[in-house]
Write an enzyme that holds these catalytic residues in place. Sequence first.
Site, PDB file in Angstrom:
ATOM      1  N   GLU A  50       0.827  -1.214   0.000  1.00 55.79           N
ATOM      2  CA  GLU A  50       0.000   0.000   0.000  1.00 55.79           C
ATOM      3  C   GLU A  50       0.856   1.258   0.000  1.00 55.79           C
ATOM      4  O   GLU A  50       0.544   2.232  -0.669  1.00 55.79           O
ATOM      5  CB  GLU A  50      -0.958   0.006   1.204  1.00 55.79           C
ATOM      6  CG  GLU A  50      -2.099  -0.991   1.076  1.00 55.79           C
ATOM      7  CD  GLU A  50      -2.992  -0.726  -0.138  1.00 55.79           C
ATOM      8  OE1 GLU A  50      -3.074   0.428  -0.608  1.00 55.79           O
ATOM      9  OE2 GLU A  50      -3.606  -1.684  -0.641  1.00 55.79           O
ATOM     10  N   ASP A  87      -9.860   5.767  -1.506  1.00 61.86           N
ATOM     11  CA  ASP A  87      -8.820   6.496  -2.239  1.00 61.86           C
ATOM     12  C   ASP A  87      -9.476   7.155  -3.456  1.00 61.86           C
ATOM     13  O   ASP A  87     -10.712   7.164  -3.570  1.00 61.86           O
ATOM     14  CB  ASP A  87      -7.664   5.557  -2.635  1.00 61.86           C
ATOM     15  CG  ASP A  87      -8.109   4.508  -3.647  1.00 61.86           C
ATOM     16  OD1 ASP A  87      -9.312   4.453  -3.979  1.00 61.86           O
ATOM     17  OD2 ASP A  87      -7.248   3.741  -4.118  1.00 61.86           O
ATOM     18  N   TYR A 125      -5.746   6.519   4.979  1.00 60.96           N
ATOM     19  CA  TYR A 125      -5.988   5.550   3.908  1.00 60.96           C
ATOM     20  C   TYR A 125      -5.251   4.235   4.187  1.00 60.96           C
ATOM     21  O   TYR A 125      -5.830   3.149   4.109  1.00 60.96           O
ATOM     22  CB  TYR A 125      -5.578   6.125   2.545  1.00 60.96           C
ATOM     23  CG  TYR A 125      -5.584   5.032   1.519  1.00 60.96           C
ATOM     24  CD1 TYR A 125      -6.786   4.594   0.969  1.00 60.96           C
ATOM     25  CD2 TYR A 125      -4.406   4.356   1.167  1.00 60.96           C
ATOM     26  CE1 TYR A 125      -6.818   3.535   0.079  1.00 60.96           C
ATOM     27  CE2 TYR A 125      -4.429   3.296   0.283  1.00 60.96           C
ATOM     28  CZ  TYR A 125      -5.632   2.899  -0.259  1.00 60.96           C
ATOM     29  OH  TYR A 125      -5.675   1.839  -1.118  1.00 60.96           O
TER      30      TYR A 125
END
Length: 340
Positions: free
Chosen positions: A42, A143, A125
């Site tokens: 990520e 996102d 996030y």
Amino acid sequence: MDLIAVRRALIDWYDREARGLPWRAPPGSAGRPDPYRVWLSEVMLQQTTTAHAAPYYAAFTKRWPTVGDLAAAEDGEVMAAWAGLGYYARARNLLACARAVARDHGGVFPDSEAGLLALPGVGAYTAAAVAAIAFDQAANVVDGNVERVMARLFAVQTPVPAARPELRRLAARFVTDERPGDWAQALMDLGATVCRPKSPLCDRCPVAFACQGLATGAPERFPVKTAKAERPRRMGHAYVLTDDQGRVALVRRPGKGLLGGMLGLPTSEWSAEPVPTPPIPADWRLAGAIEHVFTHFSLDLRVHTATGTGEFLWAPIDEARTGLPTVFRKALDRALAQQD
Ligand code: SF4
């Protein structure tokens, strides 16, 4: 909107079509992916595509297979391995986070969104994504891709960025305790491969049946962007009066207002419909027009030329050219070009 039907359709599609990514567990699998690997992917994916990130991910996990290995690495080694991914602050945060997990959590990532958020360099996030994907927690992972899908599904008319809280709330309505990790990844896949920014593939979309953006006939219009305010236009007349000694007539502008106190050409007022105000009676000829953009308006200036004398600040033309504000230099150049 029938949220349950949309959820079911998207999860079914994900079960069939999920992208095989190196950091993923296949859809519906009982075993969860390694949180370290999810977190690493990520962070890498925040600034690049999956294709670009994949070799870096492979190199990192080969060299540092656990968060403890990464925490023990030299800063320089990690920075060098990161080269090509950009945003070096992220690489530094990556190390800081790995060291915090190793030092403060015994090398085990916290399994809650709040616990993840408390780690250095982990934002909202990333915390939500790791909580959902690695720990199957009902986290709302939002996102840019997810915002786009929500804006289209619900045909949200509010422009971004003002619409962001609303898009987040809409995304939250779909989050349940049922396969939250797969739901997050299904939405990501939909945004990345089908509901693409410029040309969404609506004929291949599993949730087209519910999409209000598609029903408008122009789903790519969403998310609506804030229109840039167009600058108002003003018009004006500028006068280039020259004498027989190669000089040009200048005036000093009033101290207050635009270009206050600077030397300039004589002009009319600048407005929607300016009245021509030549500084002296003469045989004025139109040399053309120039456009100049100021911060708050753009100006169309008609440039007139004549020869004559009078009470002005006379300056040699070359000197005037270099010393004048740009708008007047452009007008002077227009006049000189016409004389050539
Ligand atoms: Fe996106 Fe089209 Fe699917 Fe709507 S129908 S979610 S616009 S791909």
